[in-house]
Design a protein around this motif. Structure first.
Motif, PDB file in Angstrom:
ATOM      1  N   PRO B 284       1.017  -1.144   0.031  1.00  0.00           N
ATOM      2  CA  PRO B 284      -0.403  -0.043  -0.099  1.00  0.00           C
ATOM      3  C   PRO B 284       0.407   1.254  -0.565  1.00  0.00           C
ATOM      4  CG  PRO B 284      -0.369  -1.442   1.500  1.00  0.00           C
ATOM      5  CD  PRO B 284       0.663  -1.920   1.419  1.00  0.00           C
ATOM      6  N   ALA B 285       0.490   2.014  -0.427  1.00  0.00           N
ATOM      7  CA  ALA B 285       1.020   3.480  -0.893  1.00  0.00           C
ATOM      8  C   ALA B 285       1.389   3.960   0.593  1.00  0.00           C
ATOM      9  CB  ALA B 285      -0.131   4.518  -1.720  1.00  0.00           C
ATOM     10  N   GLY B 286       1.748   5.207   0.489  1.00  0.00           N
ATOM     11  CA  GLY B 286       2.411   5.568   2.694  1.00  0.00           C
ATOM     12  C   GLY B 286       2.432   4.049   3.737  1.00  0.00           C
ATOM     13  N   VAL B 287       3.462   3.418   2.932  1.00  0.00           N
ATOM     14  CA  VAL B 287       3.387   2.704   4.011  1.00  0.00           C
ATOM     15  C   VAL B 287       5.032   3.270   4.986  1.00  0.00           C
ATOM     16  CG1 VAL B 287       4.325   0.687   2.915  1.00  0.00           C
ATOM     17  CG2 VAL B 287       3.296  -0.050   4.654  1.00  0.00           C
ATOM     18  N   ARG B 288       4.124   2.950   6.260  1.00  0.00           N
ATOM     19  CA  ARG B 288       6.152   3.282   7.394  1.00  0.00           C
ATOM     20  C   ARG B 288       6.663   2.641   7.179  1.00  0.00           C
ATOM     21  NH1 ARG B 288       2.748   7.584  11.310  1.00  0.00           N
ATOM     22  NH2 ARG B 288       1.162   6.691  11.230  1.00  0.00           N
ATOM     23  N   SER B 289       6.577   1.607   6.865  1.00  0.00           N
ATOM     24  CA  SER B 289       7.886   0.695   7.328  1.00  0.00           C
ATOM     25  C   SER B 289       7.924  -0.862   6.000  1.00  0.00           C
ATOM     26  CB  SER B 289       7.910  -0.169   8.403  1.00  0.00           C
ATOM     27  OG  SER B 289       7.025  -0.808   9.197  1.00  0.00           O
ATOM     28  N   PRO B 290       8.263  -0.156   4.733  1.00  0.00           N
ATOM     29  CA  PRO B 290       8.165  -1.129   3.476  1.00  0.00           C
ATOM     30  C   PRO B 290       9.686  -1.952   4.007  1.00  0.00           C
ATOM     31  CG  PRO B 290       9.182   0.893   2.839  1.00  0.00           C
ATOM     32  CD  PRO B 290       9.017   1.469   4.549  1.00  0.00           C
ATOM     33  N   TRP B 291       9.270  -2.962   3.143  1.00  0.00           N
ATOM     34  CA  TRP B 291      10.045  -4.138   3.503  1.00  0.00           C
ATOM     35  C   TRP B 291      11.739  -4.158   2.684  1.00  0.00           C
ATOM     36  CZ3 TRP B 291      10.072  -9.994   2.365  1.00  0.00           C
ATOM     37  CH2 TRP B 291       9.285 -11.043   3.506  1.00  0.00           C
ATOM     38  N   ASP B 292      12.353  -3.538   3.333  1.00  0.00           N
ATOM     39  CA  ASP B 292      13.541  -3.629   2.994  1.00  0.00           C
ATOM     40  C   ASP B 292      14.120  -2.734   4.437  1.00  0.00           C
ATOM     41  OD1 ASP B 292      12.796  -0.612   4.169  1.00  0.00           O
ATOM     42  OD2 ASP B 292      13.517   0.066   2.536  1.00  0.00           O
ATOM     43  N   THR B 293      13.825  -4.081   5.184  1.00  0.00           N
ATOM     44  CA  THR B 293      14.461  -4.280   6.467  1.00  0.00           C
ATOM     45  C   THR B 293      15.846  -4.458   6.905  1.00  0.00           C
ATOM     46  OG1 THR B 293      13.828  -6.787   6.874  1.00  0.00           O
ATOM     47  CG2 THR B 293      12.587  -5.292   7.990  1.00  0.00           C
ATOM     48  N   SER B 294      17.029  -4.751   6.940  1.00  0.00           N
ATOM     49  CA  SER B 294      18.221  -5.575   7.263  1.00  0.00           C
ATOM     50  C   SER B 294      18.026  -6.544   7.833  1.00  0.00           C
ATOM     51  CB  SER B 294      19.159  -3.943   9.024  1.00  0.00           C
ATOM     52  OG  SER B 294      18.019  -4.707   9.825  1.00  0.00           O
ATOM     53  N   ALA B 295      17.253  -7.654   7.868  1.00  0.00           N
ATOM     54  CA  ALA B 295      17.405  -9.131   8.210  1.00  0.00           C
ATOM     55  C   ALA B 295      17.623  -9.697   6.663  1.00  0.00           C
ATOM     56  CB  ALA B 295      15.623  -9.484   8.085  1.00  0.00           C
ATOM     57  N   LEU B 296      18.083 -10.940   7.133  1.00  0.00           N
ATOM     58  CA  LEU B 296      18.774 -11.450   5.510  1.00  0.00           C
ATOM     59  C   LEU B 296      17.307 -12.316   5.200  1.00  0.00           C
ATOM     60  CD1 LEU B 296      20.900 -13.199   4.572  1.00  0.00           C
ATOM     61  CD2 LEU B 296      20.723 -15.361   6.782  1.00  0.00           C
ATOM     62  N   ARG B 297      17.543 -12.652   4.072  1.00  0.00           N
ATOM     63  CA  ARG B 297      16.649 -12.665   3.274  1.00  0.00           C
ATOM     64  C   ARG B 297      16.460 -14.173   2.130  1.00  0.00           C
ATOM     65  NH1 ARG B 297      12.756  -8.574  -0.206  1.00  0.00           N
ATOM     66  NH2 ARG B 297      12.429  -7.813   2.108  1.00  0.00           N
ATOM     67  N   HIS B 298      15.646 -15.147   2.653  1.00  0.00           N
ATOM     68  CA  HIS B 298      15.710 -15.855   1.875  1.00  0.00           C
ATOM     69  C   HIS B 298      14.110 -16.123   1.083  1.00  0.00           C
ATOM     70  CE1 HIS B 298      16.016 -20.379   0.125  1.00  0.00           C
ATOM     71  NE2 HIS B 298      14.626 -20.887   0.301  1.00  0.00           N
ATOM     72  N   VAL B 299      14.332 -16.424  -0.574  1.00  0.00           N
ATOM     73  CA  VAL B 299      13.013 -16.364  -1.091  1.00  0.00           C
ATOM     74  C   VAL B 299      13.625 -17.861  -2.184  1.00  0.00           C
ATOM     75  CG1 VAL B 299      12.356 -15.094  -2.961  1.00  0.00           C
ATOM     76  CG2 VAL B 299      12.982 -14.039  -1.210  1.00  0.00           C
ATOM     77  N   GLY B 300      12.453 -18.374  -2.174  1.00  0.00           N
ATOM     78  CA  GLY B 300      12.748 -19.609  -3.236  1.00  0.00           C
ATOM     79  C   GLY B 300      12.234 -21.155  -2.227  1.00  0.00           C
ATOM     80  N   SER B 301      12.905 -22.413  -2.863  1.00  0.00           N
ATOM     81  CA  SER B 301      12.236 -22.988  -1.983  1.00  0.00           C
ATOM     82  C   SER B 301      12.331 -23.452  -0.247  1.00  0.00           C
ATOM     83  CB  SER B 301      13.148 -24.582  -2.112  1.00  0.00           C
ATOM     84  OG  SER B 301      14.618 -24.334  -1.965  1.00  0.00           O
ATOM     85  N   ALA B 302      12.138 -24.645   0.253  1.00  0.00           N
ATOM     86  CA  ALA B 302      12.132 -24.870   1.580  1.00  0.00           C
ATOM     87  C   ALA B 302      13.675 -25.849   1.430  1.00  0.00           C
ATOM     88  CB  ALA B 302      10.950 -26.714   1.371  1.00  0.00           C
ATOM     89  N   ALA B 303      13.543 -25.872   0.548  1.00  0.00           N
ATOM     90  CA  ALA B 303      15.060 -27.209   0.713  1.00  0.00           C
ATOM     91  C   ALA B 303      16.123 -26.030   0.306  1.00  0.00           C
ATOM     92  CB  ALA B 303      14.801 -28.192  -0.530  1.00  0.00           C
ATOM     93  N   GLY B 304      15.915 -24.959  -0.253  1.00  0.00           N
ATOM     94  CA  GLY B 304      17.416 -23.817   0.310  1.00  0.00           C
ATOM     95  C   GLY B 304      17.371 -23.678   1.334  1.00  0.00           C
ATOM     96  N   LEU B 305      15.820 -23.293   2.472  1.00  0.00           N
ATOM     97  CA  LEU B 305      16.127 -23.098   3.363  1.00  0.00           C
ATOM     98  C   LEU B 305      16.531 -23.618   4.228  1.00  0.00           C
ATOM     99  CD1 LEU B 305      15.125 -20.265   5.650  1.00  0.00           C
ATOM    100  CD2 LEU B 305      12.991 -21.439   5.639  1.00  0.00           C
ATOM    101  N   VAL B 306      16.273 -25.319   4.243  1.00  0.00           N
ATOM    102  CA  VAL B 306      17.145 -25.922   4.767  1.00  0.00           C
ATOM    103  C   VAL B 306      18.787 -25.965   5.134  1.00  0.00           C
ATOM    104  CG1 VAL B 306      17.466 -28.313   5.597  1.00  0.00           C
ATOM    105  CG2 VAL B 306      14.826 -27.773   4.867  1.00  0.00           C
ATOM    106  N   ALA B 307      19.239 -26.087   3.447  1.00  0.00           N
ATOM    107  CA  ALA B 307      20.064 -26.188   3.467  1.00  0.00           C
ATOM    108  C   ALA B 307      21.020 -24.719   4.250  1.00  0.00           C
ATOM    109  CB  ALA B 307      20.817 -26.011   1.994  1.00  0.00           C
ATOM    110  N   LEU B 308      20.525 -23.582   4.108  1.00  0.00           N
ATOM    111  CA  LEU B 308      20.522 -22.279   4.935  1.00  0.00           C
ATOM    112  C   LEU B 308      20.735 -22.601   6.174  1.00  0.00           C
ATOM    113  CD1 LEU B 308      22.143 -19.160   4.875  1.00  0.00           C
ATOM    114  CD2 LEU B 308      19.291 -18.355   4.911  1.00  0.00           C
TER     115      LEU B 308
END
Ligand SMILES: Cc1cc2nc3c(=O)[nH]c(=O)nc-3n(C[C@H](O)[C@H](O)[C@H](O)COP(=O)(O)O)c2cc1C
Lengths: 490, 387
Positions: B284-308
């Motif tokens: 949404p427009a005007g969102v106070r905290s867009p998803w550009d946090t400092s957290a690490l991010r995993h986008v993809g498969s469950a297997a990839g997350l298991v490996a990480l």
């Protein structure tokens, strides 16, 4: 026949109290006295339970007494209350531990949970009973408090209530960021501002996800909240949606003229201290109705639930015996000496609790020896004089005096006789229900639920099941004050 | 160092961690925050074997005026699920910048009592002026210092009752031993608190305090003997190597460390990347905290997350794993949690990297943290001196 509520419960070694017994029909407090006509013949008795958590009302020395802290104790009490179709479970609040003469008061149960947090946990294991959180207006931020109350209301499906209290002394303020900042005279002004902000917050969300009407929100969005006065500068966008009962129910427990006016203008229910003497309760009810009408409300818009105690026995004698046992266990020798010592403003722990009051008069400071209770200042001197007069007239020891003073609380007798009394209180219009403090936890409600409730039901004066799912429905309250126009127009 | 299982926490706030989660999940108002939904989500998390759930919170909405920003108070939420669960830790985020520390201490102690020792706390900081306006206060400049003072006094207050303060001594008529209760007499930079707390010492003694790295300024007097302010420091990082490095650095001042990982998993026939694109486009427009946090991010498969996670949980050449656990921030709870429960957590357990919290265990026990001595217990201090 009920043991009259005002009869002193004292050891039988003493002469009985002379004359003017309320069990004589000429006594104005006698149930059949003509000044107490039945005005509401179909009115129903409602019950709440006040889990005290402090004060000597709760006996801790008996083996039957459980933990005051364990969740299991609260669970047992609320489950019993819900089994008995009670409307409400109350938690009190005190934001600084009580002291006697400069040291923590160590004789009474103490150590309460945060009310809203505890009630949220209890909400998940109950389905109908109301959850009343006593919360102070002086030492809470309005946006934060309104949000937590609304959170409880949403999670419980519309069973939350706020018992608005205004305790403002600077001594409590030592636990808070602002300290003791508020002048006593401003406590209800502050409370009114708090409630105004809270109501704006509770009205801010649309009625439903599709944006149906709400006084705060016209376009399906969430309204902005703004309150600026001498005491508040608050601007916010709320996050808490509406609960099924619209707003948490508002209880109020102040007794001063300002307190009563505040209740008459704002409260759904008054938690009063007039729960022992019918004539007093009727007078209080008439006063509240006058004030409600003056505030532009229907006279029955503010319900009255006095705090009270109920002690039952299978015979009048057994009830009397139990009541005596309760009083003498509530007032231990140490409690008796401390109670008198707080009025005298000195340590009397060296005195004989079974002996007479100190021969000398108290040296009274501006504030009495006890902090964190209601007794302050000038009242202390007055009380000391009354106590001495009473002790001399009735030849009472220190402990007998304190027992005597705490004996005029509530109802006692057989279940049937107590039921008769409770029905009369409700049907004369003195009260709408009773907020019962059990004298022992967790078992203190068992007799009431198992014995008194069936007697009330037999008399057609107590429901056989919950009538609704929200607290507002079960109490038979109208819509929240700020939402009446909307409801009327619908 | 405690050699406890690798912890895996989950943020269970609202519809998910992505700012568009509620919009994409078509949740708003009461539907988004109902007790039924909350209890169901946390039960799923407990059944999945997660170590704890956190409840992200703020007084103000991400998008002012939007019913999709509905959110309830975090401690109240955690308390509500305290009796519908038996094993999982319950960790509300409670800001330190404006709320009253005395209330926060009592609320969290009460949570720990209701949850039989499964309570935790994420003390966060609030930097926006709008929150100051909601409290009618001046903007607090040094939020990390304020957080330090608040965490300090809350910890003092949790110790203000010794464990055995209730004595019920019938002979003398004393319910408590007042020598075992303590005025904390705390003086911070902007406030002071007298104490003791109105609520007895929580079952864990001290709730587990988890904080984002840097939110809480370091303790003033580390030699003071009261222990660390933060038990678990949560770090981020743009990549796994950076996050690992941040975690290793945080060990210096924190008994345990964890990495915050945002997850957008392949689910329902769509890739994580596709899902993220849809979410980003729906923000949404005007969102106070867009998803550009400092957290690490995993986008993809469950297997990839298991490996990480396997890599993070496996000890290095020095015999230590680089980090003690992770907190997962699911983009959309209703989509990502089922995948975590089915394809990620069982694989970690099978490899004996993680363990399911035992019913009745405290959060400290699940994390391998000892129950701390009471800072005011004179007997403990006497023992320490003579040792
Ligand atoms: C039955 C009853 C119960 C009360 N319980 C509480 C309580 O739990 N916590 C509190 O702070 N004040 C409590 N009070 C105090 C009042 O609510 C009120 O704030 C205080 O008496 C000052 O207001 P007043 O001057 O109008 O009486 C109680 C009062 C009554 C009559």
């Amino acid at each position: 026949m009920t043991i009259p509520v005002t009869r002193p419960s004292r050891p039988q070694t003493h002469p009985s109290r002379p004359q003017t017994h309320p069990d004589h029909p000429d006594h104005p407090d006698h149930p059949d006295h003509p000044s107490h006509p039945i005005t509401r013949p179909a009115a129903q008795v409602h019950f709440g339970v006040f889990f005290q958590g402090v004060n000597h009302t709760t006996i801790w020395s008996d083996p039957e007494s459980g933990s005051q802290t364990d969740f299991a104790t609260f669970e047992r009490v609320i489950r019993t209350a819900e089994r008995g179709l009670f409307d409400a479970f109350f938690l009190g609040e005190g934001l600084r531990l009580r002291e006697s003469r400069g040291a923590l008061h160590d004789l009474d149960v103490v150590g309460r949970p945060d009310a809203i947090t505890q009630l949220a946990a209890l909400a998940a294991i109950t389905t109908h009973i109301g959850l009343v959180a006593t919360q102070n207006t002086t030492y809470n931020d309005p946006a934060d408090l309104a949000r937590r109350l609304q959170s409880l209301d949403v999670l419980s499906g519309g069973r939350a209530a706020w018992n608005v209290v205004t305790t403002d002394n600077a001594w409590t303020g030592a636990n808070f960021r602002r300290g003791g900042y508020l002048d006593h005279a401003l406590r209800y002004e502050r409370a009114q501002g708090q409630l105004n902000v809270a109501r704006q917050i509770w009205d801010a969300f649309p009625d439903s996800a599709d944006g149906a009407g709400s006084p705060g929100s016209s376009d399906g969005g969430v309204a902005h909240v703004s309150e600026h006065s001498d005491l508040f500068d608050v601007e916010l966008d709320p996050t808490t949606p509406r609960s099924p009962q619209g707003h948490p129910v508002i209880f109020q427990a102040g007794d001063s003229p300002q307190g009563r006016d505040f209740a008459a203008a704002n409260a759904d229910v008054i938690f009063s201290r007039h729960g022992s003497v019918l004539a007093e309760a009727l007078e209080f009810a008439a006063d509240v109705r006058r004030r409600a009408v003056a505030a532009g409300r229907p006279e029955d818009d503010v319900q009255i639930f006095p705090g009270t105690g109920i002690i039952v026995g299978d015979t009048p004698a057994e009830a009397e015996e139990k009541a005596r046992w309760v009083r003498w266990n509530q007032v231990t020798p140490a409690t008796a000496l401390s109670t008198v010592g707080n009025i005298w403003g000195e340590d009397l722990s060296g005195y004989d609790p079974d002996g007479p009051l100190p021969a000398h008069d108290p040296v009274v400071e501006e504030l009495g020896g006890e902090r964190g209770s209601a007794t302050t200042g000038a009242r202390t001197r007055e009380i000391a004089a009354q106590w001495r007069a009473l002790a001399e007239a009735e030849h009472l020891s220190i402990r007998e005096l304190v027992v005597r003073n705490s004996s005029e609380r509530g109802f006692q007798g057989t279940p049937a006789a107590v039921a008769e009394d409770l029905v009369r209180w409700v049907r004369t219009g003195a009260v709408d229900g009773f907020n019962i403090s059990p004298w022992i936890v967790p078992s203190g409600l068992d007799d009431i639920v198992d014995k008194v409730v069936p007697e009330l039901q037999e008399r057609g004066a107590y429901p056989a099941s919950y009538t609704g799912t929200t607290l507002r429905e079960n109490l038979g309250l109208r819509a929240p004050l700020t939402r009446r126009a909307a409801v009327g127009a619908a | 160092m405690p050699s406890s299982p690798f912890f895996v926490g989950l943020d269970a706030d609202g519809a998910g961690a992505h700012p568009a989660a509620a919009a994409v999940a078509r949740l708003a108002g009461t539907d988004l925050v109902s007790g039924t939904r909350l209890a169901r989500t946390v039960r799923q998390a407990e059944n999945a074997g997660l170590t704890f759930v956190s409840f992200t919170d703020a007084l103000l909405p991400a998008v002012p005026g939007s019913p999709a920003s509905a959110r309830l108070d975090s401690v109240t939420r955690a308390a509500f699920v305290s009796r519908t669960t038996t094993a999982i830790g319950l960790v509300p985020q409670v800001p330190t910048t404006y709320p009253e520390p005395f209330h926060v201490a009592a609320q969290l102690a009460s949570l720990d009592i209701a949850a039989a020792g499964r309570g935790g706390w994420i003390p966060s900081v609030t930097r926006d002026a709008a929150t100051a306006d909601a409290y009618g206060r001046a903007v607090v400049g040094d939020v990390a210092r304020e957080a330090r003072d608040v965490v300090q006094v809350v910890r003092d207050l949790w110790d203000s009752w010794e464990d055995d303060a209730v004595i019920r001594d019938v002979a003398t008529g004393r319910y408590i031993d007042r020598e075992r209760l303590h005025y904390v007499d705390f003086r911070g930079e902007t406030f002071s608190v007298k104490g003791p707390l109105i609520t007895p010492r929580p079952p864990q003694g001290q709730l587990v305090v988890l904080a984002s790295d840097g939110d809480v300024a370091p303790v003033l007097d580390p030699a003071g003997g009261a222990g660390p302010l933060v038990d678990v420091t949560l770090v981020g990082g743009s990549g796994a190597a950076t996050a690992r490095g941040n975690a290793v650095a945080a060990r210096e001042h924190s008994p345990l460390t964890g990495i915050d990982i945002e997850v957008v998993l392949d689910a329902g026939g769509r890739t994580g990347a596709d899902r993220l694109a849809v979410l980003d486009a729906s923000t949404p427009a005007g969102v106070r905290s867009p998803w550009d946090t400092s957290a690490l991010r995993h986008v993809g498969s469950a297997a990839g997350l298991v490996a990480l996670l396997t890599e993070l949980a496996t000890p290095g050449p020095d015999g230590r794993r680089p980090v003690d656990g992770v907190r997962l921030l699911p983009a959309v709870l209703d989509v990502d949690l089922p995948v975590l429960a089915r394809d990620v957590l069982p694989a970690l357990r099978a490899a004996r990297l993680t363990a399911v919290p035992r019913p009745g265990a405290s959060l400290r026990e699940s994390l391998g943290l000892p129950r701390p001595a009471n800072r005011y217990d004179t007997r403990v201090q006497a023992d320490a001196l003579s040792a």
